[in-house]
Design a protein around this motif. Structure first.
Motif, mmCIF file in Angstrom:
data_model
loop_
_atom_site.group_PDB
_atom_site.id
_atom_site.type_symbol
_atom_site.label_atom_id
_atom_site.label_comp_id
_atom_site.label_asym_id
_atom_site.label_seq_id
_atom_site.Cartn_x
_atom_site.Cartn_y
_atom_site.Cartn_z
ATOM 1 N N UNK A 42 28.741 48.446 49.833
ATOM 2 C CA UNK A 42 27.957 49.345 50.668
ATOM 3 C C UNK A 42 26.801 48.576 51.297
ATOM 4 N N UNK A 43 26.513 48.862 52.555
ATOM 5 C CA UNK A 43 25.412 48.150 53.223
ATOM 6 C C UNK A 43 24.656 49.058 54.177
ATOM 7 N N UNK A 44 25.339 49.555 55.199
ATOM 8 C CA UNK A 44 24.631 50.304 56.238
ATOM 9 C C UNK A 44 25.353 51.601 56.576
ATOM 10 N N UNK A 45 25.861 52.275 55.542
ATOM 11 C CA UNK A 45 26.736 53.421 55.806
ATOM 12 C C UNK A 45 26.095 54.788 55.568
ATOM 13 N N UNK A 46 24.807 54.851 55.226
ATOM 14 C CA UNK A 46 24.156 56.117 54.863
ATOM 15 C C UNK A 46 24.845 56.768 53.661
ATOM 16 N N UNK A 54 29.669 46.305 59.895
ATOM 17 C CA UNK A 54 29.952 45.353 60.970
ATOM 18 C C UNK A 54 28.906 45.485 62.071
ATOM 19 N N UNK A 55 28.627 46.702 62.494
ATOM 20 C CA UNK A 55 27.652 46.910 63.567
ATOM 21 C C UNK A 55 26.246 46.520 63.103
ATOM 22 N N UNK A 56 25.958 46.748 61.830
ATOM 23 C CA UNK A 56 24.667 46.326 61.269
ATOM 24 C C UNK A 56 24.509 44.807 61.392
ATOM 25 N N UNK A 57 25.570 44.064 61.044
ATOM 26 C CA UNK A 57 25.507 42.600 61.162
ATOM 27 C C UNK A 57 25.369 42.165 62.627
ATOM 28 N N UNK A 58 26.049 42.859 63.529
ATOM 29 C CA UNK A 58 25.940 42.513 64.947
ATOM 30 C C UNK A 58 24.507 42.705 65.440
ATOM 31 N N UNK A 59 23.912 43.825 65.100
ATOM 32 C CA UNK A 59 22.561 44.110 65.596
ATOM 33 C C UNK A 59 21.529 43.164 64.983
ATOM 34 N N UNK A 60 21.797 42.671 63.774
ATOM 35 C CA UNK A 60 20.907 41.664 63.194
ATOM 36 C C UNK A 60 21.110 40.305 63.869
ATOM 37 N N UNK A 103 32.914 48.101 56.096
ATOM 38 C CA UNK A 103 32.929 49.341 56.857
ATOM 39 C C UNK A 103 32.524 49.039 58.295
ATOM 40 N N UNK A 104 32.877 49.957 59.200
ATOM 41 C CA UNK A 104 32.526 49.759 60.603
ATOM 42 C C UNK A 104 31.013 49.707 60.784
ATOM 43 N N UNK A 105 30.292 50.549 60.073
ATOM 44 C CA UNK A 105 28.833 50.565 60.190
ATOM 45 C C UNK A 105 28.223 49.231 59.746
ATOM 46 N N UNK A 140 32.819 59.479 56.320
ATOM 47 C CA UNK A 140 32.101 60.710 56.007
ATOM 48 C C UNK A 140 30.626 60.601 56.391
ATOM 49 N N UNK A 141 30.074 59.404 56.217
ATOM 50 C CA UNK A 141 28.658 59.189 56.514
ATOM 51 C C UNK A 141 28.360 59.245 58.001
ATOM 52 N N UNK A 142 29.393 59.206 58.848
ATOM 53 C CA UNK A 142 29.168 59.396 60.281
ATOM 54 C C UNK A 142 28.609 60.789 60.555
ATOM 55 N N UNK A 143 28.920 61.752 59.677
ATOM 56 C CA UNK A 143 28.457 63.128 59.857
ATOM 57 C C UNK A 143 27.102 63.375 59.216
ATOM 58 N N UNK A 144 26.632 62.467 58.376
ATOM 59 C CA UNK A 144 25.366 62.660 57.681
ATOM 60 C C UNK A 144 25.376 61.953 56.341
ATOM 61 N N UNK A 145 24.277 62.098 55.610
ATOM 62 C CA UNK A 145 24.127 61.443 54.317
ATOM 63 C C UNK A 145 25.252 61.840 53.353
#
Length: 892
Positions: free
Chosen positions: A158-162, A867-873, A863-865, A127-132
């Motif tokens: 929860x970590x980086x999901x908005x 995972x991507x947060x950890x990759x970018x870090x 969450x997928x977000x 759901x957070x892919x669409x916004x807060x």
């Protein structure tokens, strides 16, 4: 009505909102007494989120806990997610099935009670892919346990999901360990007076209202509206109780028919106006009778939903009604209800005497709750059914089911209590025998394996041969865990007498008598055939028997294979509750094979999940795994800090002994290990593994005679096990003793050389490096300095790789004594990986293997977000810019 005296709380919530918008999810628990303003803050936050959204979309999901529905499985989650149920199709299969079962839109059911929490996390992230996404939970203390577990699991991950999630709960209710909390204090006089002025209260009345309300906002408004002094209330009454009394007084002023309709609404709880009106019709009242309650601003009706202005109004309406009227209302609601769970709840509330038909409806509701993995709700419903059932044997049956569900729900003390009550209800031996495994499993879950084993052994005497064999096998499992060698042997003897020999039980019994050849041969056959259908333990606290067999054999390859298979099963089937034990077993093998980074990552993941789902005792066992790495590395603070309550005992003693050995405290090593109780049945898992430490400590202390017994046991085991690393360690121990003439006419050189040949490819680098160090030390003392350098260099390289500081220091000192000039260590590729957190390391390894973010998220329960947060870090730490670059790195 404006908010006064809540500036600090509003700033905190605004920061939470801003962080979520920026991609940093957050959670907060607002805590305070009834009427303190929690709901007002949630309303303000929802309005603030929408007003400050600008072009960015925002979705607000809300749920309010309802006291009468605290036992309705997933009632709160249905309320929260109903508006977004169309998004279930975007979830991974098992997660979609779990939420589908919760929302009544799917046939498939999950088997893990935490899978729903993972599904909630993934859905919020989608759901957070669409916004807060703003999740608001009011009256969290009244959430049903299944909903609370699911939402807390999601909140903690929860970590980086908005996503921003805020819980509002009363003092003393709703345990949310690990989440940040903000207590709400009563208003200061200046803010209270401003609130009264806004409410139009004459200044002359301010002091009276202030005195009575003590700064509680709801009390301020209610007492002001009543225009009456509260001094007549007894002083011991709390402010919320005074507010409750004020609401009762206001309800008492309503017409009788209105009071009855308000009571129907309070008893119904969910605010479903059609159901309230249908029940009201059966009682001879109707919609027109609601008008006076609306005019008095006690209730609101909108979009087919009836809500009380404050939960205390519903409590006042229900508690202030006579018993006979409450019973009549519940009966009417039961007759009017279409939902079978709702009907069962009201029938039970209306019952005044035992009734098997009502007990059957409650049991059916419990079965439905169980099918949706709401095990705690199922336990309470079965227990309620037992209270209403008229026959003792039926009560025992229902209490036993309640205990089973409590056990699966992780409520071990409740399971023990329910199982004991079930036992007390029956006088039939067959029923007692049937209860025995359940009572034993419940006892074991509260860490009383000894009591569990004794109970099973006792009940086996009353059972049929087939039932007795099953009880005895489980008794052997429990006794092994408890360290009760006598019960292990007794269970094995009785199994043999029944003609139902069990390979593992017999092997354990043989181990307690140090009959290693027989014991390990049996375990080797068990491993070879992969189990015979009886190898899986009967209790969640017991590790899989195949894994124990591999550990007892010292077969690292087999242990790794079994542990990885269990890990794969847990991940593929999303068995979150079982995953920490599988990760622990895997980490233990990783430690002995020198893969410390992977072991730490596994332990970190297991600890995070265990904390999220409340497995406190598992945390203690995981602490011992972490402590072993710290002991090898000579980090005393970290090794001791890992000693959580529950991690004490022989395994942790062995860890501390290894730490002492590395730090040169040889006398302490012997004191610890010689104090381990004789006859501890898990001999292959602790005293034998620590035997080499005892030998080295005794030799270094100049008391080699203290090494004789442990070495004799270890040698017998190593010969029977046949592992190359075990036989190598035996040769090292014998070489150490030969150095001090404890072994006549034996050349240490030959023993060390033989040990090193066996170590090659054995997979235990720390043990091999210890042998190389001991050999190099002996060669240097024998004035063979040039020969000493090669094994010392090899030992130093391994110790440095393992970060085994005290052992590396010994190797360096020996090398310097040989005349070696040591260069400063150069940075290696390993340094890059060291920069990553354990979770970042897991993520980048999976990404380097070609897995997508979605696939990684499903494996790691993130969450997928995130995972991507950890990759970018991780990218800048590794000096890369993309997934493609990861594949070129050596990630270990």
């Amino acid at each position: 009505m404006g908010l006064y005296g809540r500036t600090a709380e509003q700033e905190l919530l605004s920061d939470l909102l801003a962080g979520a918008r920026a991609g940093a999810s957050g959670t907060l628990v607002l805590r305070g007494e009834a009427g303190i303003g929690k709901t007002a803050l949630l309303d303000w936050l929802a309005a603030e989120a929408k007003s400050s959204a600008g072009e960015d979309p925002v979705r607000v999901l809300r749920v309010t806990g309802i006291e009468p529905e605290a036992d309705i499985a997933f009632g709160g989650l249905v309320q929260l997610l109903w508006p977004v149920q169309e998004r279930l199709a975007s979830l991974p299969g098992p997660q979609a099935a779990a939420l589908g079962a919760v929302l009544g839109s799917g046939e498939q059911r999950g088997s893990d009670r935490f899978l729903t929490g993972l599904a909630v996390l993934t859905l919020l992230a989608e759901l957070a892919e669409d916004g807060l996404v703003l999740c608001l939970v009011d009256d969290a203390q009244w959430l049903d346990q299944a909903t609370a577990e699911a939402m807390l699991f999601a909140a903690r991950r929860l970590a980086a999901e908005r996503v921003a999630m805020v819980f509002a709960a009363r003092d003393g209710g709703f345990t949310a360990a690990g989440l940040p909390e903000q207590p709400l204090d009563r208003l200061q006089d200046v803010d209270a007076r401003r609130l009264l002025a806004q409410a139009g209260v004459a200044p002359i009345l301010h002091q009276q209202v202030l005195t009575a309300s003590a700064g509680n906002p709801l009390a301020l408004l209610e007492f002001a509206a009543a225009r009456r002094q509260q001094a007549g209330h007894p002083v011991p009454l709390s402010v919320p109780d005074r507010v409750l009394a004020a609401f009762r007084a206001r309800i008492a002023q309503l017409p009788e028919r209105t009071r009855l309709l308000v009571l129907v609404a309070a008893a119904e709880g969910r605010g479903e106006l059609p159901l309230v009106l249908e029940a009201a019709k059966l009682l001879g009242i109707g919609l027109g009778d609601l008008e006076q309650a609306e005019l008095a601003e006690l209730v609101h009706v909108m979009h087919g939903t009836l809500t009380f202005r404050h939960p205390l109004i519903a409590s006042a309406a229900y508690q202030g009604a006579p018993l006979a009227r409450r019973l009549a209302v519940h009966q009417a609601l039961a007759e009017a209800a279409d939902d079978p769970d709702c009907r069962a709840r009201h029938l039970a509330a209306a019952a005044t005497s035992p009734d098997e038909s009502i007990a059957a409806e409650l049991a059916a509701a419990a079965e439905r709750a169980r099918a949706r993995t709401a095990y705690a709700a199922a336990a309470r419903l079965f227990e309620h059914a037992a209270r209403i059932a008229p026959e003792p044997d039926r009560q025992a049956e229902l209490l036993a089911e309640a205990a089973r569900q409590a056990l699966v729900a992780g409520l071990a003390p409740l399971a023990v209590e329910l199982a004991d009550r079930a036992e007390a209800r029956t006088g039939t031996a067959a029923v007692r025998v049937g209860l025995a495994p359940l009572r034993a499993a419940a006892a074991a879950e509260v860490d009383d394996h000894g009591h569990a084993a004794g109970l099973l052994l006792h009940r086996a005497a009353e059972a049929s041969p087939d039932d007795a064999a099953s009880l005895l096998r489980t008794a052997a499992d429990q006794a092994w865990q408890a360290g009760d060698a006598g019960v292990v042997r007794d269970a094995a003897r009785q199994l043999h007498a029944l003609g139902a020999d069990d390979s593992v039980a017999t092997a354990w019994a043989a181990l307690t008598e140090e009959k290693y050849d027989d014991a390990l041969a049996r375990l080797r056959r068990v491993l070879a055939r992969g189990g015979d259908g009886r190898e899986q333990p009967a209790c969640p606290t017991l590790p899989p028997r195949l894994l124990v067999a591999a550990g007892a054999l010292g077969d690292d390859e087999a242990a790794l294979r079994v542990a990885e298979a269990e890990l794969t099963r847990c991940r593929e089937e999303a068995l979150i509750g079982s995953l920490p034990q599988a990760l622990e077993a895997w980490a233990e093998v990783l430690v002995v094979t020198g893969r410390y980074r992977e072991a730490k990552a596994a332990v970190a993941e297991a600890e995070e999940i265990a904390r999220d789902i409340g497995l406190r005792r598992r945390l203690a066992r995981l602490a011992t795994v972490r402590a072993r790495i710290a002991a090898v590395q000579g980090d005393e603070d970290r090794a001791l800090a890992a000693g959580l309550p529950g991690s004490e005992g022989p395994p942790h003693t062995a860890v501390l002994a290894l730490l002492d050995l590395g730090l040169g405290r040889t006398e302490k090593v012997l004191e610890r290990l010689e104090a381990v109780p004789a006859g501890w049945p898990q001999a292959t898992l602790m005293p034998l593994a620590a035997a080499a430490d005892q030998v080295e400590a005794a030799v270094r202390l100049g008391e080699p005679e203290r090494a004789a017994e442990p070495l004799q046991r270890f040698s017998a085991w190593a010969h029977a096990a046949g592992t190359s690393w075990g036989r190598a360690v035996v040769l090292r121990c014998r070489a150490l003793l030969a150095e001090v003439d404890a072994l006549d006419n034996v050349d240490p050189d030959n023993l060390y050389a033989g040990a090193l040949r066996l170590h090659e490819g054995s997979g235990r680098p720390f043990e091999q490096a210890r042998t190389e160090l001991a050999y190099g030390e002996w060669l240097r003392r024998s004035r063979r300095r040039s020969h000493a350098r090669e094994p010392l260099r090899a030992a130093l390289a391994v110790f440095e790789q393992l970060r085994a500081a005290p052992w590396a220091e010994r190797a360096r000192a020996e090398l310097l004594a040989t005349g070696e000039v040591l260069a400063t260590a150069k940075p290696t590729a390993d340094n890059l990986v060291d920069r990553l957190t354990p979770q970042e390391l897991q993520v980048v390894r999976l990404a380097a293997a070609g897995q997508s973010s979605r696939e990684i998220a499903a494996q790691l329960f993130l969450s997928r977000r995130t995972v991507e947060h950890h990759l970018y870090k991780a990218y800048p730490k590794l000096g890369v810019g993309s997934r493609r670059d990861l594949a070129r790195l050596d990630l270990g």
